[in-house]
Design a protein around this motif. Structure first.
Motif, mmCIF file in Angstrom:
data_model
loop_
_atom_site.group_PDB
_atom_site.id
_atom_site.type_symbol
_atom_site.label_atom_id
_atom_site.label_comp_id
_atom_site.label_asym_id
_atom_site.label_seq_id
_atom_site.Cartn_x
_atom_site.Cartn_y
_atom_site.Cartn_z
ATOM 1 N N GLY A 34 0.829 -1.207 0.000
ATOM 2 C CA GLY A 34 0.000 0.000 0.000
ATOM 3 C C GLY A 34 0.859 1.252 0.000
ATOM 4 O O GLY A 34 0.564 2.225 -0.710
ATOM 5 N N LEU A 35 1.942 1.215 0.772
ATOM 6 C CA LEU A 35 2.878 2.344 0.767
ATOM 7 C C LEU A 35 3.540 2.468 -0.598
ATOM 8 O O LEU A 35 3.698 3.566 -1.120
ATOM 9 N N ARG A 36 3.897 1.329 -1.202
ATOM 10 C CA ARG A 36 4.511 1.357 -2.534
ATOM 11 C C ARG A 36 3.585 2.032 -3.537
ATOM 12 O O ARG A 36 4.017 2.866 -4.340
ATOM 13 N N THR A 37 2.298 1.712 -3.489
ATOM 14 C CA THR A 37 1.324 2.323 -4.398
ATOM 15 C C THR A 37 1.262 3.833 -4.184
ATOM 16 O O THR A 37 1.245 4.609 -5.152
ATOM 17 N N ALA A 38 1.261 4.247 -2.934
ATOM 18 C CA ALA A 38 1.205 5.685 -2.622
ATOM 19 C C ALA A 38 2.478 6.401 -3.073
ATOM 20 O O ALA A 38 2.417 7.493 -3.651
ATOM 21 N N VAL A 39 3.627 5.789 -2.837
ATOM 22 C CA VAL A 39 4.898 6.406 -3.242
ATOM 23 C C VAL A 39 4.980 6.464 -4.768
ATOM 24 O O VAL A 39 5.435 7.459 -5.335
ATOM 25 N N ARG A 40 4.501 5.420 -5.451
ATOM 26 C CA ARG A 40 4.482 5.451 -6.927
ATOM 27 C C ARG A 40 3.636 6.619 -7.419
ATOM 28 O O ARG A 40 4.029 7.354 -8.328
ATOM 29 N N GLU A 41 2.475 6.830 -6.802
ATOM 30 C CA GLU A 41 1.620 7.952 -7.181
ATOM 31 C C GLU A 41 2.348 9.276 -6.954
ATOM 32 O O GLU A 41 2.308 10.172 -7.789
ATOM 33 N N LEU A 42 3.035 9.381 -5.834
ATOM 34 C CA LEU A 42 3.775 10.600 -5.502
ATOM 35 C C LEU A 42 4.870 10.870 -6.532
ATOM 36 O O LEU A 42 4.973 11.979 -7.072
ATOM 37 N N LEU A 43 5.691 9.863 -6.818
ATOM 38 C CA LEU A 43 6.813 10.054 -7.745
ATOM 39 C C LEU A 43 6.331 10.208 -9.190
ATOM 40 O O LEU A 43 6.902 10.984 -9.953
ATOM 41 N N THR A 44 5.281 9.487 -9.559
ATOM 42 C CA THR A 44 4.730 9.640 -10.908
ATOM 43 C C THR A 44 4.160 11.046 -11.089
ATOM 44 O O THR A 44 4.328 11.655 -12.154
ATOM 45 N N ALA A 45 3.525 11.562 -10.060
ATOM 46 C CA ALA A 45 3.007 12.935 -10.132
ATOM 47 C C ALA A 45 4.155 13.922 -10.341
ATOM 48 O O ALA A 45 4.016 14.878 -11.118
ATOM 49 N N ARG A 64 -0.242 17.316 -9.472
ATOM 50 C CA ARG A 64 -0.467 17.122 -8.035
ATOM 51 C C ARG A 64 -0.831 15.653 -7.790
ATOM 52 O O ARG A 64 -1.697 15.114 -8.481
ATOM 53 N N PRO A 65 -0.210 15.003 -6.793
ATOM 54 C CA PRO A 65 -0.584 13.616 -6.481
ATOM 55 C C PRO A 65 -1.934 13.575 -5.778
ATOM 56 O O PRO A 65 -2.415 14.595 -5.276
ATOM 57 N N SER A 66 -2.513 12.407 -5.716
ATOM 58 C CA SER A 66 -3.794 12.276 -5.020
ATOM 59 C C SER A 66 -3.601 12.558 -3.534
ATOM 60 O O SER A 66 -2.551 12.260 -2.958
ATOM 61 N N ALA A 67 -4.621 13.116 -2.930
ATOM 62 C CA ALA A 67 -4.579 13.414 -1.490
ATOM 63 C C ALA A 67 -4.420 12.131 -0.684
ATOM 64 O O ALA A 67 -3.742 12.111 0.348
ATOM 65 N N ALA A 68 -5.018 11.040 -1.158
ATOM 66 C CA ALA A 68 -4.916 9.757 -0.456
ATOM 67 C C ALA A 68 -3.471 9.264 -0.428
ATOM 68 O O ALA A 68 -3.009 8.731 0.591
ATOM 69 N N ALA A 69 -2.755 9.435 -1.532
ATOM 70 C CA ALA A 69 -1.354 9.003 -1.574
ATOM 71 C C ALA A 69 -0.511 9.822 -0.603
ATOM 72 O O ALA A 69 0.326 9.281 0.128
ATOM 73 N N VAL A 70 -0.733 11.118 -0.583
ATOM 74 C CA VAL A 70 0.010 11.991 0.340
ATOM 75 C C VAL A 70 -0.278 11.583 1.784
ATOM 76 O O VAL A 70 0.638 11.462 2.604
ATOM 77 N N GLU A 71 -1.528 11.329 2.099
ATOM 78 C CA GLU A 71 -1.898 10.933 3.467
ATOM 79 C C GLU A 71 -1.304 9.583 3.832
ATOM 80 O O GLU A 71 -0.845 9.384 4.953
#
Length: 187
Positions: free
Chosen positions: A61-72, A78-85
């Motif tokens: 789950g953290l990997r998915t969020a970090v991927r969203e952050l780095l892909t953004a 802007r990355p999704s708010a859920a990924a940032v949280e």
């Protein structure tokens, strides 16, 4: 053995994101089960307690969020708010404080209040993602331009477009094949 993408040696977060990739058309997941995930953590000098399926779920789950952050970052959006949280929650799951170590000069190290725990590993990965996103490395995060590749890398040379020589070779071979077919069609 897969060659690390440029920058993985400098960023645990980038290495984490690239644990899920395509290889010869098949999806590869280095965190597929508790044993694989534990081995990956050990290989990156992170606490590698015996992981449970729930721990692996938190890690992926953290990997998915970090991927969203780095892909953004790579896409300048802007990355999704859920990924940032998710990243922020993982970073604060383990109270840690910077400590000064003096080896070959001053060096900042984070010391966990829960050493050897899954929370320490997740927090270390999340803090690295935050450092990348908010620092100079965030400006050089790129997605590999090879068709079908999902890896990210740090583009530290202006001409670099691929995460590895393998991807670059595939793109060049495909381009060459396309040219050969076009020449045959014209003949």
């Amino acid at each position: 053995m897969v060659t690390a993408a440029p920058g993985e040696e400098r960023s645990l977060a980038l290495a984490l994101v690239n644990t899920r990739r395509l290889s010869a058309g098949d999806e590869v997941d280095d965190l597929a089960d508790p044993r694989d995930a534990t081995e990956w953590l050990r290989g990156h000098d992170l606490p590698a307690v015996r992981l449970t399926a729930e721990d692996v779920s938190r890690l992926t789950g953290l990997r998915t969020a970090v991927r969203e952050l780095l892909t953004a970052l790579a896409e300048d959006r802007r990355p999704s708010a859920a990924a940032v949280e998710t990243v922020n929650a993982a970073a604060r799951a383990d109270a840690a404080a910077p400590q000064l170590a003096w080896t070959a000069g001053p060096n900042r190290k984070w010391h966990s209040t829960r050493p050897g725990s899954v929370e320490e590993a997740l927090a270390t990965l999340a803090r690295d993602a935050i450092d990348v996103a908010s620092g100079e490395l965030g400006e050089v995060v790129r997605a590999c331009e090879a068709h079908g590749c999902v890896r990210l890398f740090f583009r530290e040379h202006a001409r670099r477009r691929w995460c590895s020589t393998t991807c670059g070779d595939r793109v060049r071979a495909a381009r060459h094949q396309r040219l050969v077919v076009e020449q045959r069609e014209r003949a």
